[in-house]
Design an enzyme around this catalytic site. Structure first.
Site, PDB file in Angstrom:
ATOM      1  N   ARG A 176       0.842  -1.240  -0.002  1.00 19.92           N
ATOM      2  CA  ARG A 176       0.006  -0.027   0.200  1.00 19.92           C
ATOM      3  C   ARG A 176       0.983   1.423  -0.051  1.00 19.92           C
ATOM      4  O   ARG A 176       0.487   2.101  -0.661  1.00 19.92           O
ATOM      5  CB  ARG A 176      -0.878   0.098   1.155  1.00 19.92           C
ATOM      6  CG  ARG A 176      -1.836   0.950   1.192  1.00 19.92           C
ATOM      7  CD  ARG A 176      -2.910   1.159   0.105  1.00 19.92           C
ATOM      8  NE  ARG A 176      -2.650   1.757  -1.102  1.00 19.92           N
ATOM      9  CZ  ARG A 176      -2.912   1.543  -2.280  1.00 19.92           C
ATOM     10  NH1 ARG A 176      -3.743   0.494  -2.228  1.00 19.92           N
ATOM     11  NH2 ARG A 176      -2.483   2.095  -3.273  1.00 19.92           N
TER      12      ARG A 176
ATOM     13  N   LYS B 271       2.643  25.072  -2.942  1.00 18.36           N
ATOM     14  CA  LYS B 271       1.287  24.327  -2.646  1.00 18.36           C
ATOM     15  C   LYS B 271       1.530  22.749  -2.774  1.00 18.36           C
ATOM     16  O   LYS B 271       0.739  22.095  -3.644  1.00 18.36           O
ATOM     17  CB  LYS B 271       0.150  24.944  -3.511  1.00 18.36           C
ATOM     18  CG  LYS B 271       0.220  26.290  -3.426  1.00 18.36           C
ATOM     19  CD  LYS B 271      -1.010  26.836  -4.307  1.00 18.36           C
ATOM     20  CE  LYS B 271      -1.339  28.410  -4.261  1.00 18.36           C
ATOM     21  NZ  LYS B 271      -2.088  28.932  -5.012  1.00 18.36           N
TER      22      LYS B 271
ATOM     23  N   LYS C 229       6.103  40.003  -1.873  1.00 17.98           N
ATOM     24  CA  LYS C 229       4.874  40.203  -1.953  1.00 17.98           C
ATOM     25  C   LYS C 229       3.941  41.402  -1.655  1.00 17.98           C
ATOM     26  O   LYS C 229       4.805  42.259  -1.268  1.00 17.98           O
ATOM     27  CB  LYS C 229       3.833  39.000  -1.504  1.00 17.98           C
ATOM     28  CG  LYS C 229       4.395  37.481  -2.309  1.00 17.98           C
ATOM     29  CD  LYS C 229       3.616  36.443  -1.783  1.00 17.98           C
ATOM     30  CE  LYS C 229       2.367  36.209  -2.084  1.00 17.98           C
ATOM     31  NZ  LYS C 229       2.078  35.888  -3.305  1.00 17.98           N
TER      32      LYS C 229
ATOM     33  N   GLU D  36       6.283  40.611  -7.014  1.00 14.04           N
ATOM     34  CA  GLU D  36       4.960  40.303  -7.400  1.00 14.04           C
ATOM     35  C   GLU D  36       4.628  41.929  -7.662  1.00 14.04           C
ATOM     36  O   GLU D  36       4.914  42.627  -6.939  1.00 14.04           O
ATOM     37  CB  GLU D  36       4.278  39.748  -6.366  1.00 14.04           C
ATOM     38  CG  GLU D  36       2.690  39.190  -6.753  1.00 14.04           C
ATOM     39  CD  GLU D  36       1.811  38.737  -5.800  1.00 14.04           C
ATOM     40  OE1 GLU D  36       1.947  37.555  -5.769  1.00 14.04           O
ATOM     41  OE2 GLU D  36       1.564  39.477  -5.008  1.00 14.04           O
TER      42      GLU D  36
ATOM     43  N   ASP E 262       0.621  39.002 -11.028  1.00 10.98           N
ATOM     44  CA  ASP E 262      -0.457  38.327 -10.465  1.00 10.98           C
ATOM     45  C   ASP E 262      -1.428  38.585 -10.870  1.00 10.98           C
ATOM     46  O   ASP E 262      -2.051  39.676 -11.054  1.00 10.98           O
ATOM     47  CB  ASP E 262      -0.334  38.981  -8.958  1.00 10.98           C
ATOM     48  CG  ASP E 262      -1.260  38.292  -7.962  1.00 10.98           C
ATOM     49  OD1 ASP E 262      -1.614  37.013  -8.259  1.00 10.98           O
ATOM     50  OD2 ASP E 262      -1.772  38.819  -7.075  1.00 10.98           O
TER      51      ASP E 262
END
Length: 284
Positions: free
Chosen positions: A97, A132, A164, A194, A215
């Site tokens: 598994r 992410k 940012k 950004e 962005d």
């Protein structure tokens, strides 16, 4: 990016999580029984995760032999046999598994990445990942992105500077933020800023920014941003598009002339590749 220590850590954690104090069901099989199993893909995908898969079995039986019919980064088809494994039957059952979890997950990331890379083929734009990622599996997922033909962004907060909106506000503006970043950046560490408007872009270009993140720009503003960048008196910056990127619109984004497109869904919104492992013989 050295992965050996991380693979061992990932596999140890996965096996400990799954087996705990021991695999009770595997005890139904005689301790000295040897088995052979085959892993088959049930769908088209890009294979990735071989080292994690093998390590799961080797942690339980160093004598396990794995014979691969494809390699990481290769396209695989539905019904295709990926490998044949021979080893202690209990070890194969206990590791199955965890081994498949790694192979299914990393193949999914590589597959998702390849779809995006193929979608922008010929435009000159690179597909870039983000932070992410699934907690604890960042290096594994970023390896899978590379197997799919994508490019890694910074690995974490320690190996790149991304300025940012809140950093800009705190520093007192785009130029002061860039100057402060230049002052603290270790050798070899990139700085990216950004921007949210074309005026912000002009300020960043005027301050000598080398890597700029656009962005949530719409297509028209992206095209204008590329034109402004080309006409800038400073050295041309690398422009990266981010925000709202999907397979439906990524080709149009690439055709605006941006250099890079960052896509969070490469590692965040993924569906495991469907794989199965079946015993084909037992040797007592």
């Amino acid at each position: 990016m050295g992965l050996s220590a991380d693979i061992e850590k990932d596999v140890n954690q996965a096996l400990a999580e799954d087996m705990g104090t021991g695999d009770l069901t595997a005890n139904l099989v005689p301790a000295d029984e040897i088995a052979t199993a085959t892993v088959v893909s049930r769908e088209n995908a890009i294979l990735c995760g071989i080292e994690w898969f093998e390590a799961c079995f080797w942690q339980l039986d160093r004598q396990t032999e794995v014979r691969w019919f494809s390699q990481d980064g290769a396209a695989i088809g539905a019904g295709q046999a990926l490998c044949e494994i021979t080893g202690n039957a209990r070890a194969l059952l206990s590791a199955e598994r965890s081994a498949l979890n790694f192979l299914q997950l990393l193949s999914a990331v590589a597959t998702q990445t390849r779809r995006h890379v193929d979608a922008v083929a010929g435009t000159g734009a690179s597909i870039v990942d983000t932070r992410k990622t699934l907690p604890g599996l960042r290096l594994a997922q970023k390896y899978a992105v590379r197997c799919g033909g994508g490019v890694n962004h910074r690995l974490g907060l320690y190996d790149g500077i991304l300025i940012k909106e809140n950093h800009i506000i705190a520093a007192g503006g785009i130029e002061p933020a860039l100057r402060a970043a230049e002052a603290i950046a270790p050798a070899g560490v990139f700085t990216q800023i950004e921007v949210e408007t074309l005026d912000d872009l002009r300020s960043a270009l005027g301050a000598g920014a080398k890597l700029i993140l656009l962005d949530n720009f719409d297509l028209d503003r992206m095209r204008e941003a590329v034109t402004l960048n080309v006409r800038s008196t400073s050295k041309t910056a690398v422009l990266e598009a981010s925000g709202g990127i999907t397979l439906d619109n990524i080709r149009m984004v690439a055709e605006t002339g941006v250099d890079r497109i960052s896509v969070g869904s490469l590692t965040k919104n993924i569906k495991a590749v469907d794989l199965s492992m079946r015993f084909s013989s037992l040797h007592i």
